[in-house]
Design an enzyme around this catalytic site. Structure first.
Site, mmCIF file in Angstrom:
data_model
loop_
_atom_site.group_PDB
_atom_site.id
_atom_site.type_symbol
_atom_site.label_atom_id
_atom_site.label_comp_id
_atom_site.label_asym_id
_atom_site.label_seq_id
_atom_site.Cartn_x
_atom_site.Cartn_y
_atom_site.Cartn_z
ATOM 1 N N GLU A 1 0.780 -1.229 0.000
ATOM 2 C CA GLU A 1 0.000 0.000 0.000
ATOM 3 C C GLU A 1 0.819 1.289 0.000
ATOM 4 O OE1 GLU A 1 -3.396 0.085 -0.192
ATOM 5 O OE2 GLU A 1 -3.210 -2.069 -0.528
ATOM 6 N N SER B 1 -43.585 -39.130 33.347
ATOM 7 C CA SER B 1 -43.187 -39.809 34.589
ATOM 8 C C SER B 1 -41.945 -39.196 35.231
ATOM 9 C CB SER B 1 -42.947 -41.295 34.312
ATOM 10 O OG SER B 1 -44.138 -41.916 33.893
#
Length: 793
Positions: free
Chosen positions: A117, A489
């Site tokens: 860059e 149950s």
């Protein structure tokens, strides 16, 4: 002398004529005069430009955005959810970012960015004049995208300006760059850039990009990987190595060459970097399947912090470990798939037309399977050949799988010659394949049934594992926390616990005989309950009744102690009274619970009678590691007691019997330890299957059922569906955990190998219930013949 005559003589008298000037061609004299005019005009123009620039600066500079905020740079950091052992489980926020100070960003990454860059970053003052001239010349060529933006200018643009390519924006970019360089050091600017820049895949900053693309921290990347990441800022989509590997590699090689050119790497490093084969992390790759638990944590944090939760960089640490979570995930999916293998085949997911040209086959299969992604171990495949004894199908990766023998049993109906066209497996059918533990493949289908698993530490309430369903991508509904289902149950222990406080003991004899109730007892309609197996065994001890999950006994117990009393007693375990109406049907678990509620309720038995609330989040830190909130460990003192220690002890002992010789006896056989306890649960018509079990250090709850309740099957029970999942998890979770004692609390005595409250040990408690009720009498021979005659008519 006239004027013309004087003019005619003037050249002869001109001294320049004597120096040879008269020999210059006329076009040279014209060019000289033109150049002189141009230089004069240029000088005047330059002065005018400098004046105009000065005026522009005087007007524009004071109106530039305030950049002092960059001195205290606070990027939008996502919320991250971590397991107790530091494994990332989830990330929430618009931007995926992991801020790193420049000192912690490896040199190779910094140099790759500079080479790509702005190689002269540390030499210029924000604007690289050479780069500007190069960009200006490029305007006259085809490369009109030449930007000449320095890193400082890019920071200025990303923070304050638009991305449009205009001269006005470029001028503002330069002015902002000068201003930034006057306020910030070079290192500060580079630090902001490397944490702020967008790099595709929702990644902002190189630290986040390293995790997303390579699945590794930034400190561990190579030259080749750094160069690949450094190419992303120019065009994150075009140079995305996952979507455009060829173009990305070209950009990577350019940056590697540039790094050599500016002296950041040696020729040997260049060759090594260009030759390195990079390994990428697939976008869908998940280290730990904890989607449901991460989402539960996200909701908790959002309720506290609002939208700020997604930008502050909060790190949320959960109470569960990643290994335990994965064991739970695998166990639940295995249990669900085992059930699915017994279901009727519903048919392929889709059908595609296969091309006649074999060269086009792979491309067509890849295209077809894009709409049918793999579901973890359930692989999508397109059938190439199909017959009753052999199926050949191709996976997304191009691998051809041949399935024979038992691997075809789950889809037998789809392979029949006269199969319904909608369920028939034929070439072009999209099916699911699953690989068994021995490497053998089976044809199967995505399950419709759902499930849930949750485990907590009964001593602290810490959530140890949570799986809210089979597949988060299919359904985000968390069955652990959101599914209100009948417990069946598995609710009976809370009725038995209430009975202990009313004088019942494990030795109390209760009659397992038929019952019939009118509408007043049930709150709805007449009711004639049955045991699961349809049989009645007559008088039996309360211990044996719980072991065998006898419905008639539970109803008689509830009838004896009173439904309102049992309803209020259940609230001690964290249940909602309004979800358990005070009718006799409560004895069979006809109310509504969530798996998480059940985990907290069974913890009361496991920890000796204390009420603990489930805890999912252990601590929250900010982006810099500062602790913002930390859970306070629960202290088991009398302020947390909800039932007597005697009650918890006796109930634990009763539930250990269930796990050793009752409906959950396979638990003790599989785990080989006597300190486990639990209760199976199957609701009316087998619509819900449960197992709730515990050891002193861990409670685990398993549920299975359909989202739109329907029968799981006539022979499907909690012991057959849910219990194996619980065992699979506990085989790992309890590995190396010492066998726990069950200390006898004060006020409990053992008489004839049975436990009693001390005050009921000499027969002063409830000795029996319902013995006056008679068992059905089998018909004699004459009655039997009469019944048969009626049926024959």
């Amino acid at each position: 002398m006239s004027d013309p005559e004087r003019a005619a003589k003037r050249p002869a008298d001109d001294p320049s004529m004597r120096s040879g000037a008269s020999t210059l061609p006329s076009w040279v004299r014209w060019l000289s005069r033109s150049l002189a005019w141009l230089f004069g005009a240029a000088a005047a123009g330059a002065v005018a430009v400098f004046i105009l620039v000065g005026i522009a600066l005087a007007v524009a500079y004071p109106n530039l955005p305030e950049v002092s905020g960059l001195t205290d740079y606070r990027p939008k950091l996502p919320m991250r959810i971590y397991s107790a052992d530091g494994v990332l489980l989830g990330e929430y926020g618009e931007e995926r970012r992991n801020f790193l100070p420049l000192a912690q960003i490896p040199k190779v990454m910094q140099e790759a960015v500079l080479a790509s860059e702005d190689a002269r970053f540390y030499q210029h003052n924000g604007v690289d004049i050479k780069g500007v001239l190069r960009a200006g010349l490029a305007q006259f060529s085809r490369s009109r995208s030449q930007g000449a933006s320095t890193i400082t200018m890019q920071v200025a643009r990303n923070f304050y300006l638009s991305s449009e390519k205009t001269y006005t924006r470029k001028i503002y970019e330069m002015l902002l760059a000068f201003k930034m360089e006057s306020l910030l050091s070079k290192d500060q600017i580079l630090e902001v850039y490397m944490n702020q820049i967008f790099l595709g895949q929702r990644a902002y900053g190189f630290a986040s990009a390293s995790e997303i693309y390579f699945g590794k921290p930034l400190k561990d990347i190579s030259v080749a990987e750094a160069a690949m990441l450094a190419g992303l800022p120019q065009a994150p989509s075009a140079y995305n190595p996952i979507n455009n590997p060829k173009r990305a590699t070209e950009g990577q090689h350019r940056i590697i060459d540039r790094m050599l050119e500016v002296g950041f790497i040696t020729p040997e490093q260049r060759e090594q970097a260009r030759a390195e084969v990079l390994k990428y992390r697939a976008p869908s790759e998940v280290a730990v399947h904890a989607e449901y638990v991460a989402e539960a944590a996200r909701q908790l944090i959002f309720s506290q912090y609002g939208d700020d939760a997604y930008t502050r960089g909060l790190n949320v640490y959960l109470t569960l470990k990643s290994d335990d979570q994965m064991v739970a995930y695998r166990a639940l999916r295995k249990g669900i798939m085992n059930y699915e293998q017994r279901q009727v085949y519903r048919g392929p997911e889709d059908y595609v037309d296969l091309p006649a040209n074999a060269k086009d086959l792979d491309a067509r299969i890849a295209e077809a399977l894009q709409d049918h992604p793999d579901n973890d171990e359930l692989k999508a495949a397109v059938v190439l050949e199909a017959g009753p004894k052999r199926v050949v199908a191709e996976l997304q990766n191009g691998e051809a799988i041949t399935v024979t023998g038992d691997g075809l049993k789950p889809v037998t109906s789809g392979l029949a010659a006269k199969a319904n066209p909608k369920v028939q497996i034929r070439p072009g059918a999209v099916v699911r394949l699953i690989r068994g533990p021995k490497g053998d493949w089976s044809v199967t289908q995505l399950p419709e049934v759902e499930g849930a698993f949750v485990a907590i530490d009964p001593r602290s309430g810490a959530v140890l594992a949570m799986v809210g369903g089979f597949d988060y991508s299919k359904s985000k509904f968390n069955h652990v926390t959101q599914a209100w289902r009948q417990p069946g149950s598995s609710f009976k222990p809370f009725i038995y616990s209430a009975a202990l406080e009313k004088g019942f003991t494990p030795a109390t004899v209760i009659n397992d005989a038929p019952l019939f109730f009118d509408a007043g007892a049930t709150g709805s309609q007449p009711w004639e309950p049955k045991n699961y197996d349809g049989k009645f065994e007559g008088p039996m001890s309360m211990r044996r009744a719980l072991e065998q999950s006898k419905n008639m006994v539970s109803i008689r117990i509830l009838q004896s102690i009173g439904a309102p009393y049992a309803q209020q007693w259940a609230t001690r375990f964290g249940f909602d009274a309004d979800k358990h109406p005070a009718y006799l049907t409560m004895a069979l678990g006809a109310g509504s619970v969530t798996p998480l509620q059940m985990a907290a309720a069974y913890s009361v038995f496991a920890n000796g009678g204390h009420r603990v609330n489930p805890v999912l989040i252990s601590r929250i830190t900010d982006a810099k590691g500062k602790v913002l909130n930390e859970a306070t460990p629960a202290v088991m003192d009398e302020t947390m007691r909800t039932i007597d220690a005697r009650n918890a002890f006796v109930m634990t002992n009763l539930l250990q019997s269930v796990a050793s010789r009752g409906t959950a006896a396979s638990a003790k056989r599989a785990l080989g330890r006597g300190d486990i306890a639990g209760k199976t649960g199957t609701t009316n018509d087998s619509m819900d299957a449960w197992f709730a079990g515990f050891q002193k250090t861990i409670v685990g709850i398993v549920w299975m059922g359909y989202d739109n309740p329907r029968k799981l099957g006539d022979r499907e029970t909690g012991g057959g569906l849910a219990l194996p999942i619980w065992i699979d998890f506990m085989q790992t979770a309890l590995k190396g955990v010492p066998i726990a004692d069950n200390p006898v609390p004060e006020g409990v005595v053992n008489v004839n190998d049975e436990w009693y409250y001390e005050e009921y040990a000499r027969g002063s408690g409830v000795s029996s219930v319902g013995l006056e009720d008679k068992l059905p009498v089998a018909p004699n021979e004459e009655e039997r013949k009469g019944i048969l005659d009626l049926f024959r008519r």
